[in-house]
Design an enzyme around this catalytic site. Structure first.
Site, PDB file in Angstrom:
ATOM      1  N   CYS A  86       0.836  -1.239  -0.082  1.00 49.54           N
ATOM      2  CA  CYS A  86       0.217  -0.275  -0.033  1.00 49.54           C
ATOM      3  C   CYS A  86       0.910   1.426  -0.096  1.00 49.54           C
ATOM      4  O   CYS A  86       1.825   1.456  -0.981  1.00 49.54           O
ATOM      5  CB  CYS A  86      -0.948   0.024   0.985  1.00 49.54           C
ATOM      6  SG  CYS A  86      -2.492   1.006   0.927  1.00 49.54           S
ATOM      7  N   HIS A 203      -3.372  -5.802   0.825  1.00 50.37           N
ATOM      8  CA  HIS A 203      -2.920  -5.908   2.348  1.00 50.37           C
ATOM      9  C   HIS A 203      -2.791  -7.448   2.803  1.00 50.37           C
ATOM     10  O   HIS A 203      -3.599  -7.844   3.410  1.00 50.37           O
ATOM     11  CB  HIS A 203      -3.590  -5.109   3.443  1.00 50.37           C
ATOM     12  CG  HIS A 203      -3.092  -3.909   3.453  1.00 50.37           C
ATOM     13  ND1 HIS A 203      -2.334  -3.208   4.021  1.00 50.37           N
ATOM     14  CD2 HIS A 203      -4.023  -2.588   2.727  1.00 50.37           C
ATOM     15  CE1 HIS A 203      -2.184  -1.725   3.861  1.00 50.37           C
ATOM     16  NE2 HIS A 203      -3.346  -1.379   3.086  1.00 50.37           N
ATOM     17  N   GLU A 205      -1.133  -8.869   4.982  1.00 50.24           N
ATOM     18  CA  GLU A 205      -0.844  -8.923   6.273  1.00 50.24           C
ATOM     19  C   GLU A 205      -1.928  -8.722   7.228  1.00 50.24           C
ATOM     20  O   GLU A 205      -2.025  -9.116   8.319  1.00 50.24           O
ATOM     21  CB  GLU A 205       0.328  -7.778   6.934  1.00 50.24           C
ATOM     22  CG  GLU A 205      -0.013  -6.412   7.087  1.00 50.24           C
ATOM     23  CD  GLU A 205      -0.447  -5.653   5.652  1.00 50.24           C
ATOM     24  OE1 GLU A 205      -0.530  -6.026   4.611  1.00 50.24           O
ATOM     25  OE2 GLU A 205      -0.867  -4.446   6.013  1.00 50.24           O
TER      26      GLU A 205
END
Lengths: 231, 83
Positions: A86, A203, A205
């Site tokens: 990002c 994302h 994560e």
């Protein structure tokens, strides 16, 4: 693998990254302050999401000149592993560690939702264990994620197999409707020519913890850790 | 010597400018349907100290290339005047 997560003023996904690497995958993980000039012998440098410097001027433009970025650029030049997600991807493009740029989404809205992406190749450390063309549900949260590069760079990305992820539908088809921001050819993530710098808008994560009911991002971390062991 | 620079940074003409498009589309709402192709960029003004005009120009040029504009998506132009 020792992981360093860089914290810029305005980073807000640094804790997510630390939780993923340390708590989910057992990596020694340290936070690195952007004003420092020490990568603390990390094997991987992770640039997290957020709004570094309030996204002033352009996303990532000011963070690119934070003191630690010169260390990151030198580290990458020597083959060190760097992964930006990002805002981290935006900073890597602004640093010219990755080709292209991230423009305002074509609809001018901030996108915060789950989307589908698919790996286009297994020839990278973060996609080595993934199944090509199989959709993964991964969250996105950005206003400036429209990947763009000129035709010469697009040709290079394609011929060198540097397009790691593209936006797709649930069945793995790259359609206009599944492109959340108007990215060139649905591009969601790329790597550099030497394949040691990775950048992506989605994302992973945020999709590794079973308590969050979406673990589609785990494959990227598993790929990275498995391939790192072999390097 | 002191100088003042006025810099314009504009998105490349070939790239979609969503802000400009949204503003274009709102022109009929204020009774001006003949306005079209609105493009939105940035105007940056700054003051600087340099030995002479050439050095001031070079400093602003460097600032534009390194930070103020991303040449992949934007172009820039500027004027520099002694104050």
């Amino acid at each position: 693998m020792k992981v360093g997560v860089i914290v810029f003023p305005g980073s807000n996904c640094d804790e997510d990254a630390v939780a993923a690497f340390r708590d989910q995958f057992g990596c020694e993980t340290v936070k690195l302050w952007h004003k420092d000039n020490d990568l603390q012998a990390c094997d991987l440098i992770f640039l997290p999401g957020g709004f570094s410097y309030g996204d002033y001027l352009r996303s990532g433009a000011i963070a690119r000149f934070s003191p630690i970025m010169q260390n990151v650029i030198d580290f990458a030049a020597k083959g060190g592993l760097v992964w930006g997600v990002c805002n981290g991807f935006q900073i890597l493009c602004e640093s010219q560690l990755l080709p292209g740029a991230l423009l305002h989404n074509d609809h001018q809205k901030f996108n915060c939702k789950n989307v589908f992406i698919k790996a286009n190749t297994t020839e990278s450390l973060i996609t080595s264990n993934l199944t090509v063309n199989t959709a993964l549900q991964i969250p996105i949260a950005h206003g400036e994620g429209r990947y763009y590069c000129d035709e010469a760079n697009l040709l290079k990305l394609k011929s060198n197999n540097q397009i790691l992820f593209t936006y797709c539908d649930a069945n793995g088809n790259e359609t206009d409707g599944s492109n959340p921001n108007g990215s060139l050819q649905n591009i969601a993530g790329i790597c550099n020519e030497k394949r040691n710098v990775f950048g992506m808008m989605p994302h992973p994560e945020r999709a590794v913890d079973t308590e969050l009911y979406n673990t589609d991002g785990r494959g990227l971390f598993q790929s990275l850790l498995a391939s790192f062991e072999l390097v | 010597m002191k100088f003042k620079a006025e810099i314009d940074v504009m998105p490349h003409a070939a790239l979609l400018d969503p802000q400009g498009k949204a503003v274009s589309n709102s022109m009929p709402n204020i009774g001006l349907p003949s306005i079209h192709d609105v493009r939105i960029g940035k105007h940056i003004s700054m003051e600087l100290t340099a030995d002479d005009d050439a050095a001031a120009h070079e400093m602003v040029e460097t600032a534009c290339k390194k930070l103020l504009a991303n040449l992949i998506m934007e172009s820039y132009s500027f004027t520099v005047k002694a104050v």
